[in-house]
Write a protein that holds these residues in place. Structure first.
Motif, short mmCIF file in Angstrom:
data_model
loop_
_atom_site.label_atom_id
_atom_site.label_comp_id
_atom_site.label_asym_id
_atom_site.label_seq_id
_atom_site.Cartn_x
_atom_site.Cartn_y
_atom_site.Cartn_z
N VAL A 185 0.85 -1.19 0.00
CA VAL A 185 0.00 0.00 0.00
C VAL A 185 0.89 1.24 0.00
CG1 VAL A 185 -1.77 1.28 1.27
CG2 VAL A 185 -1.83 -1.23 1.24
N LEU A 186 0.64 2.13 -0.95
CA LEU A 186 1.44 3.36 -1.04
C LEU A 186 0.51 4.55 -1.16
CD1 LEU A 186 2.96 1.34 -3.63
CD2 LEU A 186 4.73 2.66 -2.52
N LEU A 187 0.94 5.67 -0.63
CA LEU A 187 0.15 6.89 -0.71
C LEU A 187 0.75 7.82 -1.75
CD1 LEU A 187 -0.31 7.63 3.13
CD2 LEU A 187 -1.84 6.38 1.60
N GLU A 188 -0.07 8.21 -2.73
CA GLU A 188 0.35 9.25 -3.66
C GLU A 188 -0.02 10.60 -3.06
OE1 GLU A 188 -0.01 7.96 -8.21
OE2 GLU A 188 -1.89 7.74 -7.11
N PRO A 189 0.76 11.65 -3.29
CA PRO A 189 1.96 11.75 -4.11
C PRO A 189 3.11 11.00 -3.47
CG PRO A 189 1.66 13.78 -2.87
CD PRO A 189 0.46 12.93 -2.60
N LEU A 190 3.98 10.40 -4.30
CA LEU A 190 5.07 9.63 -3.73
C LEU A 190 6.42 9.91 -4.38
CD1 LEU A 190 4.76 7.45 -6.13
CD2 LEU A 190 3.52 6.12 -4.46
N TYR A 191 7.45 9.69 -3.58
CA TYR A 191 8.83 9.88 -4.00
C TYR A 191 9.14 8.92 -5.15
CZ TYR A 191 13.89 10.23 -3.56
OH TYR A 191 15.22 10.44 -3.81
N ASP A 192 9.95 9.37 -6.08
CA ASP A 192 10.01 8.65 -7.36
C ASP A 192 10.64 7.26 -7.31
OD1 ASP A 192 12.65 9.49 -7.16
OD2 ASP A 192 12.80 10.13 -9.25
N SER A 193 11.38 6.93 -6.27
CA SER A 193 12.00 5.59 -6.27
C SER A 193 11.06 4.50 -5.76
CB SER A 193 13.29 5.59 -5.41
OG SER A 193 12.99 5.53 -4.03
N TYR A 194 9.95 4.88 -5.11
CA TYR A 194 9.12 3.86 -4.46
C TYR A 194 8.57 2.81 -5.43
CZ TYR A 194 8.61 7.04 -0.33
OH TYR A 194 8.80 7.85 0.75
N LEU A 195 7.84 3.30 -6.46
CA LEU A 195 7.12 2.34 -7.31
C LEU A 195 8.06 1.43 -8.12
CD1 LEU A 195 3.99 4.28 -8.62
CD2 LEU A 195 4.04 2.24 -7.17
N PRO A 196 9.12 1.99 -8.72
CA PRO A 196 10.01 1.10 -9.48
C PRO A 196 10.61 0.00 -8.60
CG PRO A 196 10.49 3.40 -9.99
CD PRO A 196 9.47 3.41 -8.89
N ILE A 197 10.97 0.34 -7.37
CA ILE A 197 11.60 -0.68 -6.52
C ILE A 197 10.56 -1.69 -6.03
CG2 ILE A 197 12.94 -1.07 -4.40
CD1 ILE A 197 14.59 0.30 -6.56
N VAL A 198 9.39 -1.20 -5.64
CA VAL A 198 8.32 -2.14 -5.22
C VAL A 198 8.06 -3.14 -6.34
CG1 VAL A 198 5.83 -2.32 -4.78
CG2 VAL A 198 7.20 -0.63 -3.54
N ARG A 199 7.93 -2.64 -7.56
CA ARG A 199 7.61 -3.53 -8.68
C ARG A 199 8.77 -4.48 -8.97
NH1 ARG A 199 4.54 0.99 -11.37
NH2 ARG A 199 2.39 0.44 -10.92
N ARG A 200 10.00 -3.95 -8.93
CA ARG A 200 11.16 -4.80 -9.24
C ARG A 200 11.33 -5.89 -8.18
NH1 ARG A 200 13.33 -7.44 -11.86
NH2 ARG A 200 15.08 -7.26 -13.29
N ALA A 201 10.84 -5.60 -6.97
CA ALA A 201 10.89 -6.60 -5.90
C ALA A 201 9.76 -7.63 -6.05
CB ALA A 201 10.80 -5.92 -4.54
N GLY A 202 8.90 -7.42 -7.04
CA GLY A 202 7.80 -8.37 -7.25
C GLY A 202 6.51 -7.95 -6.57
#
Ligand code: PMP
Ligand code: GLN
Length: 381
Positions: free
Chosen positions: A109-126
């Protein structure tokens, strides 16, 4: 895939600012050089201490200092040997927590607006992101949507308070609501608290970790970059229960393994600085915020509240500009000589498009020159 992402908006706007010799109020870095005594310690420790690989978890001095800082500011009892890890900036600390804890298919669960590294790393972690959005101007926490985003598949929530770019400080009531969800769904919370000391108007930053039931479930991340206005140092730290830290350390050992030892030791010195340092850090920034907010309002911007962080956002529609926030940021860089960041960059899709973020962690003369340029430009148009 990471290669599918564009270059970070912070880098893009900083390059554009350099190209156009614009005053860069985009990327969040102070224009001072950080506290002289902390820098002097780093220089000294470069010469008279070892410069080989420090321990993977961080030098003992800094882990002890992070534990003592947790006790001093928040009353946390922290075992420095088992509950603290030093990373190369909060960005790496975040990556370590996310890679360490997320298994493929876990929901985050993430809250937007969000810092730019969050989503790419969450997704890359699966991980599978479940986004909940806060919108300007009020940035209210949508409690029903947040509750609905949690499920049996939720592994963790990523919470940023004080929040970039919203400059919002989560209240005890909001944190209690989040804590209740974390407990009910048996999840963890990765708490990005890099702006923990940059809070204004007498407010107190409350780490989620200090709420009942949260000590064992939170991973609290801090950054020397923000606490000592030394963003280039990239020294971050994680505090977490002894059972939670090992997976993070496993990830960290394969990302950077460790962090420059002289900088770690200098940060240990810095964290033990007296209260006067921490007070003046926030009061100086608060003064800058007030002056800058007033200047923006005088030009005609609709200025949003700023409870903490380096940032203040504003609605530019009253100025009569006919494009979106990305166009506005390009326009003021090339035509007025001032650079900001479009707030839409902090949303994945369907973002608000008429707010821009200014960093006010700059010398007074720089801020007044920026206001002067913006004022001149918009009066003429
Ligand atoms: N989290 C947030 C919310 C930030 O704004 C930043 C930017 N500085 C970071 C993490 C990264 O911090 P660091 O420079 O210590 O990696
Ligand atoms: N945290 C900084 C900001 O929001 C940027 C850090 C970076 O450039 N990666 O401006």
């Amino acid at each position: 895939m990471l290669s599918s992402y564009g270059t970070s908006v912070f880098e893009v706007m900083s390059r554009l600012a350099i190209e156009h010799r614009s005053i860069n109020l985009g990327q969040g870095f102070p224009d001072g050089n950080g506290p002289a005594d902390v820098r002097a310690k780093a220089a000294l420790f470069l010469e008279d201490r070892p410069n080989q690989y420090p321990p993977m978890l961080g030098v003992p001095e800094l882990r002890q200092a992070v534990a003592a800082h947790g006790k001093r500011f928040y009353g946390l009892e922290v075992d420095w040997q088992r509950e603290v890890l030093v990373a190369s900036g909060a960005t790496e600390a975040l990556a370590g927590c996310l890679f360490g804890l997320i298994e493929p298919g876990d929901e985050v669960v993430l809250l937007e607006p969000l810092y730019d590294s969050y989503l790419p790393i969450v997704r890359r972690a699966g991980g599978v992101p479940r986004l909940v959005r806060l919108v300007p101007p009020a940035w209210e926490l949508p409690r029903d949507e947040l509750a609905a985003a949690f499920s049996a598949r939720t592994k963790l929530i990523l919470l940023n308070s004080p929040m970039n770019p919203a400059a919002k400080l989560f209240t005890r009531e909001e944190l209690a609501f989040i804590a209740e969800l974390v407990l009910r769904h048996d999840t963890y919370a990765v708490c990005d608290e890099v702006y923990e000391h940059l809070v204004f108007d007498g407010r107190a930053h409350i780490p989620l970790m200090t709420l009942p039931g949260m000590r064992e479930r939170c991973l609290k991340i801090g950054s020397a970059g923000k606490t000592f206005a030394l963003t280039g140092w990239k020294v971050g730290y994680v505090t977490a229960a002894a059972e939670l830290l090992p997976p993070v350390a496993k990830a960290h050992q394969f990302i950077t393994f460790t962090t420059a030892p002289n900088l770690q030791r200098a940060v240990a010195y810095g964290l033990a600085k007296d209260d006067a340092y921490f007070h003046s850090l926030r009061s100086e920034l608060e003064r800058k915020r007030d002056a800058f907010a007033q200047g923006l309002a005088a030009i005609g911007f609709d200025v949003l509240a700023c409870e903490g962080s380096y940032f203040i956002s504003a609605d530019f529609r009253p100025l009569g500009f006919a494009g979106d926030d990305v166009e506005f940021c390009r326009h003021i860089t090339t035509e007025a000589g001032v650079t900001a960041i479009p707030v839409s960059a902090f949303y994945e899709s369907a973002a608000p498009r008429h707010f821009v973020r200014f960093a006010f962690c700059k010398e007074d003369e720089v801020l007044s020159a920026a206001l002067e340029r913006l004022g001149r430009h918009f009066r003429r148009n």
